[in-house]
Design a protein around this motif. Structure first.
Motif, short mmCIF file in Angstrom:
data_model
loop_
_atom_site.label_atom_id
_atom_site.label_comp_id
_atom_site.label_asym_id
_atom_site.label_seq_id
_atom_site.Cartn_x
_atom_site.Cartn_y
_atom_site.Cartn_z
N ARG A 131 0.10 1.29 0.49
CA ARG A 131 0.91 0.56 1.21
C ARG A 131 0.39 -0.56 1.98
O ARG A 131 -0.67 -0.40 2.67
CB ARG A 131 1.74 1.67 1.76
CG ARG A 131 3.22 0.86 2.28
CD ARG A 131 3.98 1.78 3.16
NE ARG A 131 3.53 2.55 4.38
CZ ARG A 131 2.80 3.72 4.36
NH1 ARG A 131 2.88 4.49 3.52
NH2 ARG A 131 2.34 4.18 5.41
N GLU A 135 4.69 -3.05 4.65
CA GLU A 135 5.61 -2.58 3.73
C GLU A 135 6.54 -1.54 4.38
O GLU A 135 5.79 -0.73 5.20
CB GLU A 135 4.84 -2.07 2.41
CG GLU A 135 4.99 -2.91 1.41
CD GLU A 135 4.21 -2.20 0.18
OE1 GLU A 135 4.57 -1.32 -0.37
OE2 GLU A 135 2.91 -2.52 -0.06
N THR A 136 7.70 -1.27 4.18
CA THR A 136 8.57 -0.15 4.86
C THR A 136 8.32 1.03 3.86
O THR A 136 8.14 0.85 2.80
CB THR A 136 9.63 -0.43 5.02
OG1 THR A 136 10.46 -1.06 3.73
CG2 THR A 136 10.12 -1.61 5.96
N ASP A 300 11.80 2.42 5.96
CA ASP A 300 12.99 2.18 5.22
C ASP A 300 14.25 2.76 5.86
O ASP A 300 14.24 3.87 5.22
CB ASP A 300 12.74 2.03 3.84
CG ASP A 300 13.92 1.51 3.22
OD1 ASP A 300 15.16 1.30 3.78
OD2 ASP A 300 13.99 1.18 1.95
#
Ligand code: UFG
Length: 350
Positions: A131, A135-136, A300
């Protein structure tokens, strides 16, 4: 032991930081929070919104008795060990308390006929993988804990999911990102010993109550070189637990949801926010990286929003720091606590 008309919820670890804030939120929503805690790291002074049962989370009989005595409708299971570093030195203890404790809670729920569980899980179940820093993390991301602590949280989730399927329980695992802040009343707040978390350490450094802060590395692949974390106000976390208790779920269902804001803040941004709130920048120096710190952990939170109808309301960095600062200046309990001179809050508010 009369439980009255409120729906009782057994809160294991309810004398701890997130547990106490959740007990308060439950009470405000008309539940009776029954705190079950052995006070190994929690505080009796933090139990203010319902009855207290002194017990060890591995004690199935004591758990069953508490659930039956208060006719609990649901259990929120916080009790456990949380220090990532210590989990590397004492994985035996972490598996015993965290996984053994979860097994005892599940067994006691079956004994007492309680079918709803909300579990305190963690972003520590995720690995960094490939990741990028910005990035979530969705719930479907690879599970690859970097510590025995994260292993025990993932094992707890799997045990719960299997129990849901086999025994018609239903459960929600909430994967917290970085819990922070304190209730604005000033009556409950963060009090860990030892304290390892960034925000209380940065505030204490600014107040001159602890040594200068060490920033653990500024050579990460992030915008300012320091680690990014998703700080979530403890009262937003508490609200997510209440929403999870209130959720209508079919028998056998198991859900996992991230609880975070979706926004990453760097260590330097935290230092700046503490400086603004305290009127003095925390003295600090950059040191080496801390073993096991991923460059970025940002949720997220879409799933929690859809599942629970929940969203973060108090989690701007400035609000978190302002509330944490109020607590750190005058903690009601914990190591830094001073003897209360007079309570600024009416007892009638309880
Ligand atoms: N940090 C410093 N100096 C300090 C303390 C922390 O620079 O003195 C940095 C850390 O390196 C990290 C950030 O501040 O980048 C936040 O650190 P915390 O210790 O406050 O929180 P963590 O992100 O390490 O821990 C959180 C939860 C844990 C969970 C873990 C999963 O508090 O319960 O995420 O990685 F296990």
């Amino acid at each position: 032991m009369e439980r009255g008309t409120d729906r009782a919820v057994l809160v294991t670890g309810g004398a701890g930081y997130i547990g106490a804030h959740t007990a308060k939120a439950l009470k405000e929503k008309g539940f009776l929070p029954v705190v079950f805690d052995n006070l190994s790291s929690g505080f009796r002074e933090a139990v203010r919104w319902g009855p207290f049962v002194h017990g060890d989370v591995r004690d199935r009989a004591a758990l069953r008795e508490a659930m039956s005595a208060y006719q609990a409708d649901a259990v929120i299971h916080f009790a456990g060990l949380i220090e990532v570093g210590r989990s590397v030195q004492r994985p035996d203890l972490f598996w015993d308390v965290n996984v053994g404790g979860t097994a005892a809670v599940l067994a006691a729920m079956q004994d007492a006929g309680v079918t709803r569980l909300v579990f305190s899980s963690s972003a520590a179940v995720y690995g960094q993988g490939s990741r990028g820093a910005l990035e979530t993390i969705p719930e479907t991301a690879e599970k690859a804990p970097a510590s025995p602590y994260g292993d025990t949280k993932l094992a707890g989730e799997r045990l719960i999911e299997a129990h849901c399927r086999a025994f018609d329980l239903n459960a929600v695992a909430l994967r917290y990102f970085n819990a922070a802040g304190a209730d604005p009343s000033g009556r409950i707040g963060e009090a860990h010993e030892p304290e390892t978390h960034l925000i209380p350490l940065a505030i204490a450094a600014a107040l001159g109550a602890r040594p200068p802060l060490t920033i653990f590395g500024d050579d990460f692949d992030t915008p300012d070189g320091t680690c990014l974390r998703d700080y979530i106000h403890v009262n937003d976390l508490a609200a997510a637990h209440v929403a999870a208790v209130e959720l209508a779920l079919p028998a056998g269902a198991f859900e996992a949801a991230n609880v975070g804001t979706g926004r990453g803040c760097s260590v330097r941004e935290v230092v700046d926010a503490v400086g603004r709130a305290a009127g003095r920048r925390p003295p600090h120096a950059v040191g080496p990286r801390r073993a096991g710190d991923p460059p970025s952990l940002v949720a997220d939170p879409t799933r929690a929003q859809g599942l629970l109808g929940w969203r973060a309301r108090f989690s701007s960095l400035d609000q978190i720091v302002a509330d944490a600062l109020r607590w750190e200046r005058l903690p009601a309990y914990g190591c830094g606590a001073r003897a209360p001179v007079s309570s600024p809050v009416s007892e009638a508010a309880e």
